[in-house]
Motif scaffolding. Sequence first.
Motif, PDB file in Angstrom:
ATOM      1  N   MET A  70      24.708   4.938 -39.514  1.00 48.09           N
ATOM      2  CA  MET A  70      26.033   5.338 -39.044  1.00 48.09           C
ATOM      3  C   MET A  70      25.940   5.837 -37.595  1.00 48.09           C
ATOM      4  SD  MET A  70      27.691   4.622 -41.793  1.00 48.09           S
ATOM      5  CE  MET A  70      29.320   5.275 -41.424  1.00 48.09           C
ATOM      6  N   SER A  71      26.843   5.357 -36.748  1.00 51.01           N
ATOM      7  CA  SER A  71      26.825   5.714 -35.327  1.00 51.01           C
ATOM      8  C   SER A  71      27.229   7.168 -35.103  1.00 51.01           C
ATOM      9  CB  SER A  71      27.784   4.795 -34.560  1.00 51.01           C
ATOM     10  OG  SER A  71      27.898   5.198 -33.211  1.00 51.01           O
ATOM     11  N   LYS A  72      26.541   7.810 -34.143  1.00 50.13           N
ATOM     12  CA  LYS A  72      26.850   9.206 -33.805  1.00 50.13           C
ATOM     13  C   LYS A  72      26.747   9.418 -32.284  1.00 50.13           C
ATOM     14  CE  LYS A  72      24.011  10.026 -37.164  1.00 50.13           C
ATOM     15  NZ  LYS A  72      24.321   8.991 -38.164  1.00 50.13           N
ATOM     16  N   THR A  73      27.367   8.529 -31.553  1.00 50.10           N
ATOM     17  CA  THR A  73      27.268   8.582 -30.092  1.00 50.10           C
ATOM     18  C   THR A  73      27.853   9.863 -29.503  1.00 50.10           C
ATOM     19  OG1 THR A  73      29.348   7.334 -29.936  1.00 50.10           O
ATOM     20  CG2 THR A  73      27.289   6.073 -29.859  1.00 50.10           C
ATOM     21  N   ASN A  74      28.835  10.441 -30.160  1.00 54.34           N
ATOM     22  CA  ASN A  74      29.457  11.676 -29.649  1.00 54.34           C
ATOM     23  C   ASN A  74      28.505  12.864 -29.679  1.00 54.34           C
ATOM     24  OD1 ASN A  74      31.874  10.373 -29.230  1.00 54.34           O
ATOM     25  ND2 ASN A  74      32.821  11.069 -31.133  1.00 54.34           N
ATOM     26  N   LEU A  75      27.426  12.747 -30.446  1.00 54.00           N
ATOM     27  CA  LEU A  75      26.514  13.883 -30.614  1.00 54.00           C
ATOM     28  C   LEU A  75      25.194  13.699 -29.871  1.00 54.00           C
ATOM     29  CD1 LEU A  75      27.033  14.460 -34.464  1.00 54.00           C
ATOM     30  CD2 LEU A  75      28.329  15.422 -32.549  1.00 54.00           C
ATOM     31  N   THR A  76      25.013  12.555 -29.218  1.00 53.15           N
ATOM     32  CA  THR A  76      23.761  12.283 -28.522  1.00 53.15           C
ATOM     33  C   THR A  76      23.498  13.337 -27.439  1.00 53.15           C
ATOM     34  OG1 THR A  76      24.026   9.915 -28.893  1.00 53.15           O
ATOM     35  CG2 THR A  76      22.469  10.585 -27.186  1.00 53.15           C
ATOM     36  N   GLY A  77      22.300  13.904 -27.489  1.00 55.91           N
ATOM     37  CA  GLY A  77      21.902  14.889 -26.491  1.00 55.91           C
ATOM     38  C   GLY A  77      22.401  16.291 -26.752  1.00 55.91           C
ATOM     39  N   THR A  78      23.095  16.506 -27.872  1.00 56.38           N
ATOM     40  CA  THR A  78      23.583  17.849 -28.223  1.00 56.38           C
ATOM     41  C   THR A  78      22.671  18.455 -29.287  1.00 56.38           C
ATOM     42  OG1 THR A  78      24.991  17.181 -30.079  1.00 56.38           O
ATOM     43  CG2 THR A  78      25.919  16.970 -27.851  1.00 56.38           C
ATOM     44  N   ILE A  79      22.949  19.699 -29.638  1.00 53.38           N
ATOM     45  CA  ILE A  79      22.149  20.354 -30.684  1.00 53.38           C
ATOM     46  C   ILE A  79      22.415  19.742 -32.054  1.00 53.38           C
ATOM     47  CG2 ILE A  79      22.083  22.542 -29.430  1.00 53.38           C
ATOM     48  CD1 ILE A  79      24.185  23.589 -31.446  1.00 53.38           C
ATOM     49  N   TYR A  80      23.426  18.893 -32.117  1.00 52.50           N
ATOM     50  CA  TYR A  80      23.786  18.261 -33.397  1.00 52.50           C
ATOM     51  C   TYR A  80      23.107  16.901 -33.584  1.00 52.50           C
ATOM     52  CZ  TYR A  80      27.342  21.733 -32.443  1.00 52.50           C
ATOM     53  OH  TYR A  80      27.974  22.908 -32.105  1.00 52.50           O
ATOM     54  N   ASP A  81      22.304  16.512 -32.616  1.00 53.91           N
ATOM     55  CA  ASP A  81      21.570  15.245 -32.684  1.00 53.91           C
ATOM     56  C   ASP A  81      20.313  15.488 -33.519  1.00 53.91           C
ATOM     57  OD1 ASP A  81      20.569  12.751 -32.295  1.00 53.91           O
ATOM     58  OD2 ASP A  81      20.384  12.892 -30.114  1.00 53.91           O
ATOM     59  N   GLU A  82      20.475  15.443 -34.833  1.00 55.26           N
ATOM     60  CA  GLU A  82      19.417  15.861 -35.754  1.00 55.26           C
ATOM     61  C   GLU A  82      18.689  14.666 -36.377  1.00 55.26           C
ATOM     62  OE1 GLU A  82      20.556  19.976 -37.651  1.00 55.26           O
ATOM     63  OE2 GLU A  82      22.197  18.578 -38.033  1.00 55.26           O
ATOM     64  N   PRO A  83      17.503  14.898 -36.940  1.00 56.66           N
ATOM     65  CA  PRO A  83      16.722  13.820 -37.552  1.00 56.66           C
ATOM     66  C   PRO A  83      17.503  13.096 -38.645  1.00 56.66           C
ATOM     67  CG  PRO A  83      15.375  15.777 -37.295  1.00 56.66           C
ATOM     68  CD  PRO A  83      16.780  16.183 -36.967  1.00 56.66           C
ATOM     69  N   GLN A  84      17.340  11.788 -38.700  1.00 53.66           N
ATOM     70  CA  GLN A  84      18.045  10.961 -39.687  1.00 53.66           C
ATOM     71  C   GLN A  84      17.170  10.829 -40.938  1.00 53.66           C
ATOM     72  OE1 GLN A  84      21.475   9.581 -38.514  1.00 53.66           O
ATOM     73  NE2 GLN A  84      20.762  11.570 -37.819  1.00 53.66           N
ATOM     74  N   ILE A  85      17.455  11.638 -41.909  1.00 50.51           N
ATOM     75  CA  ILE A  85      16.591  11.702 -43.102  1.00 50.51           C
ATOM     76  C   ILE A  85      17.252  11.130 -44.336  1.00 50.51           C
ATOM     77  CG2 ILE A  85      15.328  13.713 -42.235  1.00 50.51           C
ATOM     78  CD1 ILE A  85      17.075  15.451 -44.105  1.00 50.51           C
ATOM     79  N   PHE A  86      18.501  10.641 -44.236  1.00 49.52           N
ATOM     80  CA  PHE A  86      19.177  10.061 -45.396  1.00 49.52           C
ATOM     81  C   PHE A  86      18.651   8.644 -45.619  1.00 49.52           C
ATOM     82  CE2 PHE A  86      22.544   7.742 -47.572  1.00 49.52           C
ATOM     83  CZ  PHE A  86      22.906   8.617 -48.580  1.00 49.52           C
ATOM     84  N   GLY A  87      18.163   8.359 -46.803  1.00 53.72           N
ATOM     85  CA  GLY A  87      17.633   7.035 -47.113  1.00 53.72           C
ATOM     86  C   GLY A  87      16.210   7.112 -47.631  1.00 53.72           C
ATOM     87  N   ASP A  88      15.891   6.235 -48.571  1.00 51.45           N
ATOM     88  CA  ASP A  88      14.549   6.233 -49.163  1.00 51.45           C
ATOM     89  C   ASP A  88      13.470   5.877 -48.140  1.00 51.45           C
ATOM     90  OD1 ASP A  88      15.719   6.861 -51.558  1.00 51.45           O
ATOM     91  OD2 ASP A  88      15.637   4.823 -52.376  1.00 51.45           O
TER      92      ASP A  88
END
Length: 515
Positions: free
Chosen positions: A171-189
């Motif tokens: 899922m795209s999260k371009t609005n959060l790139t470079g912010t404190i909300y740009d967190e590791p993507q851990i959803f998924g096996d």
Amino acid sequence: MMTRAWSISRRQWVFYLVGAVNWLSAVVYSQAPPTAYLRTPSANQLEWHALEYYAFIHFGPNTFTNEEWGTSQSTPDVFAPTALDTDQWAKSFADAGMAGMILTAKHHDGMALWDTNTTTYKISNGKWAKDRVSQGLNADVVQMAAASAKKYGIKFGIYLSPWDIHRDPAMSKTNLTGTIYDEPQIFGDNTPGDYNEFYAQQLTELVTMKLSDGSPIQVSELWLDGNSGSATVQTFNWTDFRNIIHEYQPGAIMWGHQGVDARWVGNEDGVTVATNWHTISRTQDEPHYSGDQLETGVRDGAYWTPAEADARLRDGWFYHANEKSKTADTLMTMYMQSVGRSVNLLLDVPPDTTGQIVEGDVDILLQFGSQRDAFLSRTILNPGLPVNASSVRGEDFALYGPANVLDGNKDTYWAVNDNETTSTLEVDLDGTYTVDAFITQEHIALGQRVGGYAIDAVVNGTYQTLATGTSLGYKRIDRLSASVETNRIRLRITQANATPLVNSFQVLGARSGSV
């Protein structure tokens, strides 16, 4: 002396004879209580069945971005209610006769409405929350809602979305790139990280939360939505989630697509089909039933997993200004096709951007509540009315007699002998009444048994069948298309897989000629 001795012996003999007769009578007529039939509800599930009707609250960043799933991934600053009032939510629901409310603590967008330690993506990092805290006010919406529910005497539940867009690499999260909300993507096996551990931590925080007065939160239901709009495969550890709930909230119901404690009804329209079984034969870890299969359930299934019908007052789950609300009449029809068919009704009533339920929506809830109460309050069967049955279990009228269906006690019931799976109960109304509906409840504490029933009334001197049905279960409401005038009503159990147990039977109407 001989005469006296003989007299004492004779009295003893008479005493023994009477005792023997009583013992023989007990042997002939008494019968052990009915045994449980296959699957039965837990104490928590029995209490949950009795709630019947309560509110869903979809509230979060989507309220302010005009979305449903939160794919825009806005920062927490977007969450900015101008007059948040969780007391207004709870009071409105209580006034409308709703038994509780379930809040979206985290929807699919992943933004937490409580001050979690698991992520930076939480409303407490937004301007609204920081301003409140600076003024000495609480900014934890989950805590506030739980306190309001407690204040107004209704149940409180929590929705915690298993799917998390914020952590989903697809899922795209371009609005959060470079912010404190740009967190590791851990959803998924296949991602580096354990999303199940992350979710378990969030769940644990919620079920161990304390209110601002220091008292522990009381959660009646945990809603673990199985929906996902992503191709990412994530296998959930449902067993661990259930263990966390049972450890910290032993009185809570865990809702999922097919359990563990309650299931989806198979649609989002707040209705179900005419036949509904409280049991199914799959767990959350097994392949999902289709919507149609969930509506009906599985007769004599492996697990007691009753259905809950979720529905929306508005077109969407979250508030959208351009939407219309359903009418009170529409809600009444929905109620009859959910609660009236032994399924709990969970009605979504979303707050607007002020953080309050729209006044017009509150009015509709109150109108529906008044309409429902007026309909259900017209009971005409009272304890003491002449009531007869085709048979009574062991001839024990005190424990199993037909009068038990009129006593209003959830723990008593009318029962017949074990070798009987059909039975008939007749009630003399002690006058002529105009009737238009019937409410029948099975004693589900010992299982769901009945698969066919009919309700008749004497009309013009002859019994006529007014209603027929299949499954009974917790509660069945049969409403006639036109009222009839009668002085005698008959309930027939036409099919059951074990000796039928009827907890309550009620007729709705009014005495003929009354104003």
